[in-house]
Design a protein around this motif. Structure first.
Motif, PDB file in Angstrom:
ATOM      1  N   THR A   1       0.860  -1.192   0.000  1.00  0.00           N
ATOM      2  CA  THR A   1       0.000   0.000   0.000  1.00  0.00           C
ATOM      3  C   THR A   1       0.893   1.239   0.000  1.00  0.00           C
ATOM      4  N   LEU A   2       0.515   2.235  -0.789  1.00  0.00           N
ATOM      5  CA  LEU A   2       1.330   3.438  -0.920  1.00  0.00           C
ATOM      6  C   LEU A   2       0.443   4.667  -0.718  1.00  0.00           C
ATOM      7  N   LEU A   3       0.920   5.588   0.134  1.00  0.00           N
ATOM      8  CA  LEU A   3       0.268   6.883   0.339  1.00  0.00           C
ATOM      9  C   LEU A   3       1.269   7.967  -0.031  1.00  0.00           C
ATOM     10  N   VAL A   4       0.942   8.772  -1.029  1.00  0.00           N
ATOM     11  CA  VAL A   4       1.808   9.862  -1.479  1.00  0.00           C
ATOM     12  C   VAL A   4       1.171  11.184  -1.053  1.00  0.00           C
ATOM     13  N   ILE A   5       1.949  12.009  -0.351  1.00  0.00           N
ATOM     14  CA  ILE A   5       1.430  13.267   0.195  1.00  0.00           C
ATOM     15  C   ILE A   5       2.291  14.422  -0.291  1.00  0.00           C
ATOM     16  N   GLY A   6       1.707  15.310  -1.075  1.00  0.00           N
ATOM     17  CA  GLY A   6       2.384  16.544  -1.469  1.00  0.00           C
ATOM     18  C   GLY A   6       3.641  16.345  -2.272  1.00  0.00           C
ATOM     19  N   SER A   7       3.645  15.367  -3.176  1.00  0.00           N
ATOM     20  CA  SER A   7       4.839  15.096  -3.971  1.00  0.00           C
ATOM     21  C   SER A   7       4.455  14.712  -5.389  1.00  0.00           C
ATOM     22  N   SER A   8       5.240  15.196  -6.350  1.00  0.00           N
ATOM     23  CA  SER A   8       5.097  14.747  -7.739  1.00  0.00           C
ATOM     24  C   SER A   8       6.387  14.060  -8.183  1.00  0.00           C
ATOM     25  N   PHE A   9       7.010  13.345  -7.250  1.00  0.00           N
ATOM     26  CA  PHE A   9       8.252  12.612  -7.516  1.00  0.00           C
ATOM     27  C   PHE A   9       8.138  11.879  -8.860  1.00  0.00           C
ATOM     28  N   PRO A  10       9.071  12.145  -9.806  1.00  0.00           N
ATOM     29  CA  PRO A  10       8.839  11.707 -11.183  1.00  0.00           C
ATOM     30  C   PRO A  10       9.298  10.298 -11.541  1.00  0.00           C
ATOM     31  N   TYR A  11      10.149   9.681 -10.720  1.00  0.00           N
ATOM     32  CA  TYR A  11      10.810   8.446 -11.159  1.00  0.00           C
ATOM     33  C   TYR A  11      10.003   7.219 -10.755  1.00  0.00           C
ATOM     34  N   THR A  12       9.159   6.761 -11.666  1.00  0.00           N
ATOM     35  CA  THR A  12       8.269   5.646 -11.386  1.00  0.00           C
ATOM     36  C   THR A  12       9.037   4.387 -11.015  1.00  0.00           C
ATOM     37  N   GLN A  13      10.250   4.230 -11.560  1.00  0.00           N
ATOM     38  CA  GLN A  13      10.989   2.996 -11.306  1.00  0.00           C
ATOM     39  C   GLN A  13      11.406   2.847  -9.840  1.00  0.00           C
ATOM     40  N   PHE A  14      11.338   3.918  -9.071  1.00  0.00           N
ATOM     41  CA  PHE A  14      11.663   3.832  -7.647  1.00  0.00           C
ATOM     42  C   PHE A  14      10.411   3.641  -6.788  1.00  0.00           C
ATOM     43  N   MET A  15       9.286   3.510  -7.412  1.00  0.00           N
ATOM     44  CA  MET A  15       8.032   3.255  -6.708  1.00  0.00           C
ATOM     45  C   MET A  15       7.670   1.778  -6.879  1.00  0.00           C
ATOM     46  N   PRO A  16       6.634   1.300  -6.212  1.00  0.00           N
ATOM     47  CA  PRO A  16       6.286  -0.115  -6.343  1.00  0.00           C
ATOM     48  C   PRO A  16       5.972  -0.479  -7.798  1.00  0.00           C
ATOM     49  N   GLU A  17       6.096  -1.765  -8.128  1.00  0.00           N
ATOM     50  CA  GLU A  17       5.646  -2.221  -9.436  1.00  0.00           C
ATOM     51  C   GLU A  17       4.187  -1.771  -9.644  1.00  0.00           C
ATOM     52  N   LEU A  18       3.825  -1.540 -10.885  1.00  0.00           N
ATOM     53  CA  LEU A  18       2.547  -0.889 -11.159  1.00  0.00           C
ATOM     54  C   LEU A  18       1.335  -1.697 -10.714  1.00  0.00           C
ATOM     55  N   ASP A  19       1.479  -3.020 -10.592  1.00  0.00           N
ATOM     56  CA  ASP A  19       0.364  -3.854 -10.119  1.00  0.00           C
ATOM     57  C   ASP A  19       0.594  -4.377  -8.701  1.00  0.00           C
ATOM     58  N   GLN A  20       1.537  -3.776  -8.002  1.00  0.00           N
ATOM     59  CA  GLN A  20       1.954  -4.298  -6.700  1.00  0.00           C
ATOM     60  C   GLN A  20       1.151  -3.729  -5.541  1.00  0.00           C
ATOM     61  N   ALA A  21       0.901  -2.418  -5.556  1.00  0.00           N
ATOM     62  CA  ALA A  21       0.358  -1.748  -4.374  1.00  0.00           C
ATOM     63  C   ALA A  21      -0.926  -0.997  -4.705  1.00  0.00           C
ATOM     64  N   ARG A  22      -1.863  -1.016  -3.769  1.00  0.00           N
ATOM     65  CA  ARG A  22      -2.982  -0.088  -3.824  1.00  0.00           C
ATOM     66  C   ARG A  22      -2.465   1.268  -3.349  1.00  0.00           C
TER      67      ARG A  22
END
Length: 605
Positions: free
Chosen positions: A275-296
């Protein structure tokens, strides 16, 4: 008594509580300059050495004050020079108003000297509001809208005033057809999402077992609420680099920065969360976030234009971070701080041990990581920090722990070279009582910083606290690009493009009435920092650092780093051999979680 348009412009800025305008003179704003003389320099005209630096100083002022930064420049080349700093403001969502001159109306369209189509030139950078004043009655509306839109949308606006218009007698808009009156000020506001949307977000977060939080600069005013939600959800918190000062690093669950300049715990938390909660950020590098089907995932952002980016969020909440979290918290079910939270805290504690080991690795002559790591424990709790783009940003991101009321920033989205020194100068005008430190590479120092030391020399005695430190990581190399060439292209250092001359930065500082010292031995690093922090005037630290220390990404494998190391100075067999033999062993110490073969035949972390 009648006043001129130029007088009224400054009067209206004063009414908006503008205290400083960062600028450089030119005949395209001669009318404004004369008005400044009549106004006894209120707001204060801060003379930069270059218009780009004036814009950067306005950005630094705005970033560290929370107020609108204002810069000014002449027509033609002056207006052009502002652009890089204005784009830095736009991309980092910082409120800045640019006031620029233009040739006389009678010369427009005549290919006149210094005539540039500024409305077209500024169409992108000041797309939210860019207007040229052609008659006095357009004021005060144009100034008011520029200030209001910059503040409300956290962006760049521009006001273009032809030179002859500046000299006209001011007459206000009348109660008449096609006249636009105006009024001062705007209230603070904190939008919040609808209750149904907040309930949907709570359902997602309550269902998760391994929650990760990513915050950016938009969470800076929600520090208390972020701490509460991390506690309730048993979550770890990673920080986008512009949000480095949004939450203290002495909290055990704060994993530090994320991304190419980030930490291993942040990277691994994103790889493992559900599960991922993003607050006040437009961090651009998707590859450093969970796999696209990994997290709600749930996102909170005040700007509807930045919502839903970067990840397939299940719930997108448009609202102020603090107010939205206050409404979300009562709907959340407290989670036990079990294996997930304990692993995050353990990995984070280990990371700081690794940083200490990396800083202790021998280098020739000084390890740049040690330079910045040694500063960490010495930082005043109210310090303002700026890092320049380049390898210096890596060490700022990884080695300095935010605590207390510390503030810090850099060119986060444009990632332009050169704002480090003007940022802290702008910061000193915003907070003259606070110490300020810029960490810059020698490339950025030669590009912009050396000349802007002259600005510091001109104004430092106006600051109640004279502490302004510029730390130069002097490795005679454009180091970030050098390592990018090695890592991404497998190319050796291309000396004609990368090699820099060795400049006596501290000597230059002393020559203009500042202070400084060159540091060439590791044993002298801490003492030099203490000397600078105790100085009674701005101080330049010229650290001779090793260009062969790699800015290792958190996800880098040992093989990737070896490949990059193998390309170092291919023409120098002795140097290359030393690096090939020594770097692998060093990297094994420096990378947490790296698996390698031990001489006993077993696998070890």
């Amino acid at each position: 008594m009648s006043i001129k348009v130029s007088d009224y412009v400054l009067q209206r800025l004063r009414e908006w509580d503008v205290e400083h305008v960062f600028a450089y003179p030119g005949d395209g704003i001669n009318g404004l300059l004369a008005a400044w003389g009549r106004a006894e320099n209120k707001p204060v005209f801060v003379q930069a050495r270059h218009e780009e630096m004036a814009a950067f100083e306005a950005v630094g002022y705005a970033k560290f004050s929370g107020r609108v930064g204002v810069c000014a420049a002449t027509s033609g080349p002056g207006a052009i020079h502002l652009l890089n700093g204005l784009y830095d403001a736009k991309l980092d969502h910082v409120p800045v108003v640019a006031i620029v001159g233009q040739t006389n109306r009678s010369a427009m369209g005549g290919s006149y000297q210094q005539e540039v189509d500024l409305l077209s030139l500024y169409k992108d950078v000041a797309g939210a509001y860019c207007e040229m004043v052609t008659v006095p009655e357009q004021l005060p509306n144009v100034i008011d809208r520029a200030m209001r839109i910059a503040r409300a949308q956290r962006t760049v606006t521009a006001v273009i005033i032809p030179a002859d218009v500046q000299e006209l007698d001011y007459s206000p808009p009348q109660h008449a057809f096609k006249m636009v009156p105006s009024s001062m000020g705007m209230s603070s506001y904190a939008p919040v999402p609808a209750d149904d949307d907040i309930a949907r977000a709570a359902e997602v977060l309550n269902a998760g077992e391994k929650v990760a939080i990513l915050i950016g600069q938009g969470a800076r005013s929600a520090r208390v609420e972020v701490e509460r939600i991390a506690d309730v959800l048993g979550a770890g918190v990673a920080k986008a680099l512009l949000g480095k000062d949004a939450l203290p690093d002495d909290l055990p669950y704060v994993t530090g920065s994320i991304g190419l300049l980030g930490t291993r715990p942040s990277y691994e938390m994103m790889q493992d969360c559900d599960t991922l909660l993003v607050i006040g950020s437009s961090f651009p590098y998707t590859q450093f976030m969970p796999e696209l089907d990994q997290a709600r995932a749930v996102q909170i952002d005040i700007d509807p234009q930045m919502i839903g980016l970067r990840y397939p969020f299940e719930v997108n909440l448009v609202g102020d971070s603090a107010e939205t979290l206050k409404r979300l918290l009562p709907l959340l079910t407290r989670k036990k701080h079990g294996k997930w939270r304990k692993k995050i805290e353990k990995d984070t504690a280990r990371w700081w041990q690794v940083m200490e080991r990396r800083a202790a690795v021998d280098a020739e002559p000084i390890n740049p990581e040690y330079v910045v790591h040694a500063l960490d424990a010495l930082l005043p709790d109210d310090v303002i920090l700026a890092a320049d783009s380049g390898s210096a940003a890596n060490w700022y991101a990884r080695h300095l722990r935010m605590r207390g009321s510390m503030r810090g920033s850099l060119s986060g989205t444009l990632a332009t070279m050169g704002p480090g020194v003007p940022y802290v100068i702008g910061a000193k005008f915003a907070h003259p009582e606070r110490p300020a430190i810029a960490i810059v590479g020698d490339g950025a120092m030669q590009m912009n910083g050396l000349a802007e030391l002259i600005t510091a020399a001109k104004y430092w005695q106006d600051w109640s606290n004279p502490q302004l430190i510029v730390a130069v990581l002097n490795n005679q190399d454009l180091n970030q690009v050098t390592w990018e060439m090695r890592a991404m292209s497998g190319a050796p250092q291309f000396l004609p493009s990368q090699s820099l001359p060795d400049i006596a930065y501290a000597d230059f500082a002393r020559s203009i009435g500042l202070d400084g010292v060159r540091v060439e031995k590791p044993d002298d690093v801490e003492g030099a920092w203490r000397q600078a922090l105790a100085a009674t005037r701005p101080f330049v630290l010229d650290f001779r650092t090793d260009p062969a220390v790699p800015p290792i990404p958190p996800h880098a494998s040992l093989d990737q780093i070896e490949a990059a190391a193998a390309s170092v100075l291919k023409g120098d067999s002795d140097r290359t051999g030393m690096i090939r033999q020594g770097l692998k062993a060093k990297v094994q110490e420096m990378l947490p979680g790296t698996r390698h073969r031990h001489p006993d035949g077993g696998d070890h972390e």
